[in-house]
Scaffold this motif. Sequence first.
Motif: not given
Length: 205
Positions: A100-119
Amino acid sequence: MGAIAAHQGLVFIGFMAAGKTRAAQAVAERLDLGVIDTDDLLVNELGEPISAFFEREGETEFRRREERLIVSVLDALAGQVGGPSSVVALGGGAIESEAIRRALGEHMPVWCDVDEEVAWERASGSDRPLAVDRRAFAERFETRRPIYESLSRAILPSAARDAAGPAAPWLAAMQGNPGVRMIWAESESGSYPAVVGEGALGLLD
Ligand code: S3P
């Protein structure tokens, strides 16, 4: 004739309960695109909730099915050379797969970051199979965080949870500029994109 470049899709990654689906929906709405949530596709394919499959078959088998489905979605997305039809939201653990990481290399990953406590607060009341043991949850969070970070072209911090809509035109402009990275920043006077890398100034035109 030169090769036709693969389509770089907007693919939302991030930990459980980071708000990936919600962000993907907001961006899709702004850009007039559809949304593919791979957890939903997986539930359809498995014919039962993820938690039930997980309990019976275990995590390894879940990851195998998840990997197969997501790689095929990402490959199909890369083939949309005539223009995109959808943005994609992945399950939080998808990035543990090398394929999946390799396949993501073709794309534009957008990271939704979150605090661990909130998650944890959001996820622990749900039926997510990996949001049961507090310590294991925290360990997964620590292990995955650098992976999300290294894969991402754009970061939407959890404090900017509602930023996905306003960020959408920037994300779309970045699709043709592979050297550009962006973090959505929050300040007292409002939120704005901090854009760096080769071609960053061109986004302002
Ligand atoms: C998982 C996240 C879930 C779902 C499954 C496993 C994980 O998706 O794919 O429960 O390993 O982080 P969300 O990220 O949408 O919660």
